[in-house]
Design a protein around this motif. Structure first.
Motif, PDB file in Angstrom:
ATOM      1  N   GLU A   1       0.810  -1.208   0.000  1.00 17.14           N
ATOM      2  CA  GLU A   1       0.000   0.000   0.000  1.00 17.14           C
ATOM      3  C   GLU A   1       0.846   1.261   0.000  1.00 17.14           C
ATOM      4  N   LYS A   2       2.070   1.159   0.531  1.00 16.32           N
ATOM      5  CA  LYS A   2       2.911   2.340   0.693  1.00 16.32           C
ATOM      6  C   LYS A   2       4.294   2.112   0.092  1.00 16.32           C
ATOM      7  N   LEU A   3       5.001   3.216  -0.142  1.00 16.78           N
ATOM      8  CA  LEU A   3       6.359   3.130  -0.684  1.00 16.78           C
ATOM      9  C   LEU A   3       7.330   2.852   0.467  1.00 16.78           C
ATOM     10  N   ASP A   4       7.247   1.672   1.008  1.00 15.86           N
ATOM     11  CA  ASP A   4       8.113   1.228   2.101  1.00 15.86           C
ATOM     12  C   ASP A   4       8.509  -0.223   1.856  1.00 15.86           C
ATOM     13  N   HIS A   5       9.801  -0.509   1.996  1.00 12.56           N
ATOM     14  CA  HIS A   5      10.322  -1.880   1.863  1.00 12.56           C
ATOM     15  C   HIS A   5       9.922  -2.508   0.530  1.00 12.56           C
ATOM     16  N   ILE A   6      10.092  -1.764  -0.548  1.00  9.32           N
ATOM     17  CA  ILE A   6       9.810  -2.291  -1.894  1.00  9.32           C
ATOM     18  C   ILE A   6      11.024  -3.098  -2.353  1.00  9.32           C
ATOM     19  N   PRO A   7      10.864  -4.387  -2.642  1.00 11.92           N
ATOM     20  CA  PRO A   7      12.016  -5.204  -3.050  1.00 11.92           C
ATOM     21  C   PRO A   7      12.454  -4.906  -4.482  1.00 11.92           C
ATOM     22  N   MET A   8      13.749  -4.727  -4.666  1.00  9.96           N
ATOM     23  CA  MET A   8      14.267  -4.490  -6.011  1.00  9.96           C
ATOM     24  C   MET A   8      14.065  -5.709  -6.901  1.00  9.96           C
ATOM     25  N   GLU A   9      13.912  -6.877  -6.280  1.00  7.09           N
ATOM     26  CA  GLU A   9      13.653  -8.084  -7.065  1.00  7.09           C
ATOM     27  C   GLU A   9      12.368  -7.972  -7.881  1.00  7.09           C
ATOM     28  N   TYR A  10      11.430  -7.147  -7.414  1.00  3.05           N
ATOM     29  CA  TYR A  10      10.189  -6.941  -8.175  1.00  3.05           C
ATOM     30  C   TYR A  10      10.511  -6.338  -9.539  1.00  3.05           C
ATOM     31  N   PHE A  11      11.372  -5.323  -9.551  1.00  2.00           N
ATOM     32  CA  PHE A  11      11.742  -4.669 -10.807  1.00  2.00           C
ATOM     33  C   PHE A  11      12.614  -5.585 -11.674  1.00  2.00           C
ATOM     34  N   ILE A  12      13.463  -6.355 -11.033  1.00  3.85           N
ATOM     35  CA  ILE A  12      14.285  -7.311 -11.774  1.00  3.85           C
ATOM     36  C   ILE A  12      13.401  -8.360 -12.449  1.00  3.85           C
ATOM     37  N   SER A  13      12.297  -8.735 -11.789  1.00  3.25           N
ATOM     38  CA  SER A  13      11.345  -9.663 -12.413  1.00  3.25           C
ATOM     39  C   SER A  13      10.740  -9.073 -13.684  1.00  3.25           C
ATOM     40  N   ALA A  14      10.610  -7.751 -13.725  1.00  2.00           N
ATOM     41  CA  ALA A  14      10.093  -7.106 -14.937  1.00  2.00           C
ATOM     42  C   ALA A  14      11.047  -7.322 -16.110  1.00  2.00           C
ATOM     43  N   ILE A  15      12.343  -7.279 -15.833  1.00  6.26           N
ATOM     44  CA  ILE A  15      13.323  -7.557 -16.885  1.00  6.26           C
ATOM     45  C   ILE A  15      13.234  -9.025 -17.298  1.00  6.26           C
ATOM     46  N   ASP A  16      13.107  -9.914 -16.310  1.00  7.92           N
ATOM     47  CA  ASP A  16      12.961 -11.343 -16.617  1.00  7.92           C
ATOM     48  C   ASP A  16      11.749 -11.571 -17.521  1.00  7.92           C
ATOM     49  N   TYR A  17      10.652 -10.895 -17.197  1.00  8.50           N
ATOM     50  CA  TYR A  17       9.446 -11.038 -18.017  1.00  8.50           C
ATOM     51  C   TYR A  17       9.714 -10.615 -19.458  1.00  8.50           C
ATOM     52  N   LEU A  18      10.386  -9.490 -19.639  1.00  5.05           N
ATOM     53  CA  LEU A  18      10.636  -8.995 -20.993  1.00  5.05           C
ATOM     54  C   LEU A  18      11.468  -9.977 -21.810  1.00  5.05           C
ATOM     55  N   GLU A  19      12.291 -10.765 -21.153  1.00  4.76           N
ATOM     56  CA  GLU A  19      13.073 -11.767 -21.872  1.00  4.76           C
ATOM     57  C   GLU A  19      12.203 -12.913 -22.384  1.00  4.76           C
ATOM     58  N   THR A  20      10.967 -13.011 -21.879  1.00  4.48           N
ATOM     59  CA  THR A  20      10.044 -14.043 -22.361  1.00  4.48           C
ATOM     60  C   THR A  20       9.183 -13.538 -23.522  1.00  4.48           C
ATOM     61  N   GLU A  21       9.201 -12.247 -23.767  1.00  2.00           N
ATOM     62  CA  GLU A  21       8.384 -11.651 -24.826  1.00  2.00           C
ATOM     63  C   GLU A  21       9.140 -11.689 -26.152  1.00  2.00           C
TER      64      GLU A  21
END
Length: 277
Positions: free
Chosen positions: A92-112
């Motif tokens: 809900e808030k901008l606190d303790h956001i894991p960078m792995e979430y953004f890295i997963s976005a790169i992983d996803y793009l490699e599947t496209e």
């Protein structure tokens, strides 16, 4: 840290329309990959296209990413519009956001299959610039960065006196905005940045970024000192003989820029990715 206006202003800036010299048709699809919340803006093309990951700052949600998708995709560059909080299934808030979430976005793009995984960039603004820089530092698959009203350091979360970002289960250290009822918000940020000892632990290791950088700052920023922080980034990279081009543009406006400056800034972002991806 009271910075709720930061990305709301930037969203207003990006959501304003821009004319496209040569408009490419594109489709928009909701992605389904792990816990990602986002949409892929995919231009029509017979060959693989470059792609930019776009996400906002302290406002959360999809607005910033979607606005950038509509702005960039007609130029033949795909956009992954991403939310990382304030959406169903996300914090809900901008606190303790894991960078792995953004890295997963790169992983996803490699599947496209329609996008070129060798040409991935990232665009964000204000507090989102922190995540953009951290992502580019931690993952060399990011080949180009564009950030508006950026920070040169990591800051703590806006609602808790604790980390805004984490990596591998550990807090990423950030500066704390000092109290000061009689001071302007900008002066409070400047006070925090004066402590050189603290600065060394929270400064971005931007020499690790694997591609060109575009910085866009506001000379009369009323939210935080984006111009001095951008100038510090330039000094830092120059001292370390950064091997990629760095462009800095500043405008005599507030944090959300202005209708007069918006077309030039938007075109600068588009041109940056057309040139570097």
């Amino acid at each position: 840290m009271r910075t709720k206006l930061i990305s709301l202003l930037l969203c207003f800036f990006f959501c304003d329309g821009i004319a496209h010299a040569s408009s490419v048709e594109y489709q928009v699809k909701t992605i389904a990959y792990k816990n990602l919340v986002g949409k892929l803006y995919l231009p029509a093309s017979a060959t693989k296209v470059p792609v930019v990951i776009a996400f906002g700052g302290s406002d959360g949600g999809m607005n910033f990413g979607e606005a950038n998708g509509a702005m960039i995709a007609p130029n033949g560059i795909a956009v992954l519009a991403l939310a990382y909080f304030k959406e169903t299934g996300l914090p809900e808030k901008l606190d303790h956001i894991p960078m792995e979430y953004f890295i997963s976005a790169i992983d996803y793009l490699e599947t496209e299959t329609a996008v070129d995984p060798a040409r991935i960039g990232v665009v964000s603004g204000s507090r989102g610039s922190e995540a953009a820089f951290l992502l580019a530092i931690h993952d060399a698959r990011i080949k180009s960065v564009a950030v508006t009203t950026p920070s040169n350091v990591v800051w703590n979360g806006p609602t808790e006196a604790d980390a805004a970002w984490t990596f591998q289960g550990k807090n990423i250290p950030g500066l704390i905005l000092p109290d000061g009822d009689r001071k302007t918000q900008v002066s409070r940020f400047l006070t925090a940045l004066e402590n050189q000892q603290n600065l060394q632990t929270v400064r971005f290791a931007l020499e690790k970024v694997n591609g060109p950088i575009l910085l866009v700052s506001a000379e009369n920023d009323q939210i935080w000192p984006s111009l001095p922080m951008s100038q510090d980034i330039l000094r830092y990279l120059n001292e370390r003989k950064f091997k990629h081009p760095v462009t800095h543009k500043s405008y005599p406006t507030g944090h959300g820029f202005s209708k007069e400056s918006a077309p030039e800034i938007k075109q600068s972002i588009i041109d940056h990715f057309l040139r570097t991806l």
